[in-house]
Design an enzyme around this catalytic site. Structure first.
Site, PDB file in Angstrom:
ATOM      1  N   LYS A 265       1.009  -1.225  -0.136  1.00  0.00           N
ATOM      2  CA  LYS A 265      -0.019   0.043  -0.095  1.00  0.00           C
ATOM      3  C   LYS A 265       0.886   1.446   0.141  1.00  0.00           C
ATOM      4  CE  LYS A 265      -4.384  -2.541   0.236  1.00  0.00           C
ATOM      5  NZ  LYS A 265      -5.066  -2.249  -0.500  1.00  0.00           N
TER       6      LYS A 265
ATOM      7  N   LYS B 290      -3.620 -10.739  -7.216  1.00  0.00           N
ATOM      8  CA  LYS B 290      -4.990 -11.959  -6.566  1.00  0.00           C
ATOM      9  C   LYS B 290      -5.934 -10.467  -7.189  1.00  0.00           C
ATOM     10  CE  LYS B 290      -5.063  -8.139  -2.722  1.00  0.00           C
ATOM     11  NZ  LYS B 290      -5.459  -8.273  -0.998  1.00  0.00           N
TER      12      LYS B 290
ATOM     13  N   LYS C 297     -11.216  -5.098  -4.484  1.00  0.00           N
ATOM     14  CA  LYS C 297     -11.645  -4.171  -5.411  1.00  0.00           C
ATOM     15  C   LYS C 297     -11.285  -2.747  -5.433  1.00  0.00           C
ATOM     16  CE  LYS C 297     -13.337  -5.143  -0.299  1.00  0.00           C
ATOM     17  NZ  LYS C 297     -12.417  -4.943   0.585  1.00  0.00           N
TER      18      LYS C 297
HETATM   19  P1  TYM Z   1     -10.447  -7.205   2.868  1.00  0.00           P
HETATM   20  O1  TYM Z   1     -11.473  -5.854   2.763  1.00  0.00           O
HETATM   21  O2  TYM Z   1      -9.417  -6.363   2.390  1.00  0.00           O
HETATM   22  O3  TYM Z   1     -11.566  -8.211   2.553  1.00  0.00           O
HETATM   23  C1  TYM Z   1     -11.792  -8.634   3.046  1.00  0.00           C
HETATM   24  C2  TYM Z   1     -11.935 -10.340   2.956  1.00  0.00           C
HETATM   25  O4  TYM Z   1     -11.884 -10.580   1.618  1.00  0.00           O
HETATM   26  C3  TYM Z   1     -10.691 -11.679   1.667  1.00  0.00           C
HETATM   27  N1  TYM Z   1     -10.107 -11.252  -0.391  1.00  0.00           N
HETATM   28  C4  TYM Z   1      -9.179 -12.120  -1.363  1.00  0.00           C
HETATM   29  N2  TYM Z   1      -9.715 -13.874  -0.844  1.00  0.00           N
HETATM   30  C5  TYM Z   1      -9.685 -14.705  -1.548  1.00  0.00           C
HETATM   31  N3  TYM Z   1      -9.255 -14.179  -3.345  1.00  0.00           N
HETATM   32  C6  TYM Z   1      -9.087 -12.938  -2.813  1.00  0.00           C
HETATM   33  N4  TYM Z   1      -8.805 -12.138  -4.591  1.00  0.00           N
HETATM   34  C7  TYM Z   1      -8.975 -12.186  -1.761  1.00  0.00           C
HETATM   35  N5  TYM Z   1      -9.362 -10.637  -2.295  1.00  0.00           N
HETATM   36  C8  TYM Z   1      -9.620 -10.196  -0.825  1.00  0.00           C
HETATM   37  C9  TYM Z   1      -9.927 -11.092   2.269  1.00  0.00           C
HETATM   38  O5  TYM Z   1      -8.205 -12.483   2.661  1.00  0.00           O
HETATM   39  C10 TYM Z   1     -10.173 -10.365   3.509  1.00  0.00           C
HETATM   40  O6  TYM Z   1     -10.882 -12.380   4.523  1.00  0.00           O
HETATM   41  N6  TYM Z   1      -7.989  -6.052   6.845  1.00  0.00           N
HETATM   42  C11 TYM Z   1      -8.924  -6.877   6.445  1.00  0.00           C
HETATM   43  C12 TYM Z   1     -10.324  -6.411   6.931  1.00  0.00           C
HETATM   44  C13 TYM Z   1     -10.354  -7.295   8.059  1.00  0.00           C
HETATM   45  C14 TYM Z   1     -10.812  -8.103   9.622  1.00  0.00           C
HETATM   46  C15 TYM Z   1     -10.234  -8.211  10.804  1.00  0.00           C
HETATM   47  C16 TYM Z   1     -10.126  -9.497   9.177  1.00  0.00           C
HETATM   48  C17 TYM Z   1     -10.980  -6.379   9.313  1.00  0.00           C
HETATM   49  N7  TYM Z   1     -10.637  -6.759  11.049  1.00  0.00           N
HETATM   50  C18 TYM Z   1     -10.437  -8.515  11.677  1.00  0.00           C
HETATM   51  C19 TYM Z   1     -10.525 -10.799  10.219  1.00  0.00           C
HETATM   52  C20 TYM Z   1     -10.513 -10.156  10.953  1.00  0.00           C
HETATM   53  C21 TYM Z   1      -9.425  -6.660   4.820  1.00  0.00           C
HETATM   54  O7  TYM Z   1      -8.632  -5.414   5.048  1.00  0.00           O
HETATM   55  O8  TYM Z   1      -9.881  -7.324   4.357  1.00  0.00           O
END
Ligand code: TYM
Length: 324
Positions: A110, A191, A194
């Site tokens: 990032k 990967k 979004k």
């Molecule tokens: P975020 O918003 O980037 O993604 C949400 C969830 O989707 C999964 N993910 C994917 N899985 C498979 N293939 C992909 N291409 C892909 N892109 C995203 C991510 O691994 C995630 O599980 N910091 C975290 C959100 C968060 C969180 C937490 C998660 C905040 N607090 C506490 C677990 C526990 C995040 O930005 O996810």
């Protein structure tokens, strides 16, 4: 067992978020005690529009429920509404070496992506995530592979805290799904994300025409064989994984079914499958959008239930740290 996970409301959710995270959550809510948050504070660490954030939070709540989360079976809430998250973030920061935060892959990526916006919040992002998880005395954290490093760090922080101040936090474990890493449709070595161009992902509410267009133009290779081989054929392997996860058929069977049929036939069938599987999500979304007060009630109810748990943990933490 208690389960905790979350998603940042920083863009439209796609099939990577679904297969990597939400699909597992839906299965877990049937048998475990589940807490899921909309991580709006995390969304402020990269450039964003303040006047769009509450809309994005609302849209994420709509997505959670449209995809199958049931507020009767799990707690759904907005991270910023439970103040204990930010309080614990500060305290965990006092026992975490800066070097541990600087070595996080997401921080490095990032920082490169937004060189004008390398703020302390971005560095402290994993502390907020650790707080999210530890406040709820979580057993399992179902996430995609990209987030597993943050869960590993959470475990280290919890162990360090327990050693320094006495037993306080449960040590959580990461739970990866079969769809732990879904790749971009245009660049299958990266990967699906979004915050990328929408042509690189299938949004959970994409219309049939958009799904067809994106799948037909997904990057593959110049061969004909439909075979799972991530190194040599990353594009077709990614599409096979998506097909398998949505249909429930093993990859080997799908390879057999499409043997000698060519990429076009396979892509047509995959687009059809996605259209069929995502149709109920679009239908449910339309229905939910007609009832914004229902959603507000769900989130307020979730906040109360989440806060009751978070407060208990914070009381323990304050006592242990001498802050009472
Ligand atoms: P975020 O918003 O980037 O993604 C949400 C969830 O989707 C999964 N993910 C994917 N899985 C498979 N293939 C992909 N291409 C892909 N892109 C995203 C991510 O691994 C995630 O599980 N910091 C975290 C959100 C968060 C969180 C937490 C998660 C905040 N607090 C506490 C677990 C526990 C995040 O930005 O996810």
């Amino acid at each position: 067992m208690r389960i905790f996970s979350g998603i940042r409301p920083s863009g439209e959710l796609h099939i990577g978020n679904y297969l990597g995270a939400i699909k597992q959550w839906i299965e877990l809510q049937e048998k475990e005690e589940c807490v899921f948050c909309i991580a709006d504070l995390h969304a402020t660490t990269t450039p964003y529009q303040p006047n769009q954030l509450s809309k994005a939070v609302f849209a994420t709540a709509v997505t959670y429920i449209s995809a199958g989360l049931d507020p009767e079976k799990c707690i759904l809430f907005v991270q910023s509404k439970v103040k204990e998250h930010t309080e614990l973030t500060w305290l965990l920061g006092t026992i975490t070496p800066v070097g541990d935060l600087k070595r996080m892959t997401q921080f490095k990526e990032k920082s490169k992506e937004h060189p004008q916006y390398v703020n302390a919040g971005l560095l402290n992002y994993p502390l907020l995530m650790a707080s999210d998880i530890l406040l709820y005395q979580t057993d399992l954290v179902p996430v995609g592979k990209d987030q597993s490093q943050h869960v590993e760090l959470t475990r280290e922080i919890a162990r360090r805290f327990n050693k320094k101040f006495g037993e306080t936090f449960k040590i959580p474990k990461v739970l990866l799904s079969k769809g732990e890493k879904i790749m971009s449709l245009k660049n299958p070595t990266k990967k699906m994300s979004k915050t990328d161009n929408p042509q690189t992902y299938i949004g959970l509410f994409d219309k049939p025409e958009a799904i067809k267009k994106k799948i037909y133009s997904a990057k593959t290779d110049s061969e004909k064989e439909i075979k799972f081989d991530v190194k040599r054929k990353p594009g077709i392997s990614n599409l096979l994984a998506i097909y398998s996860l949505f249909s429930g058929f093993p990859i080997k069977e799908i390879e057999k079914e499409f043997k000698e049929k060519g990429y076009q036939v396979f892509k047509e069938k995959l687009a059809q499958l996605l259209i069929e599987k995502l149709e109920p999500f679009r239908r449910k979304k339309k229905e939910l959008e007609l009832h914004p007060d229902y959603l507000e009630k769900v989130l307020e109810d979730g906040r109360k239930r989440a806060q009751a748990i978070a407060q208990q943990t914070m009381e323990k933490v304050r006592k242990k740290m001498g802050l009472f």
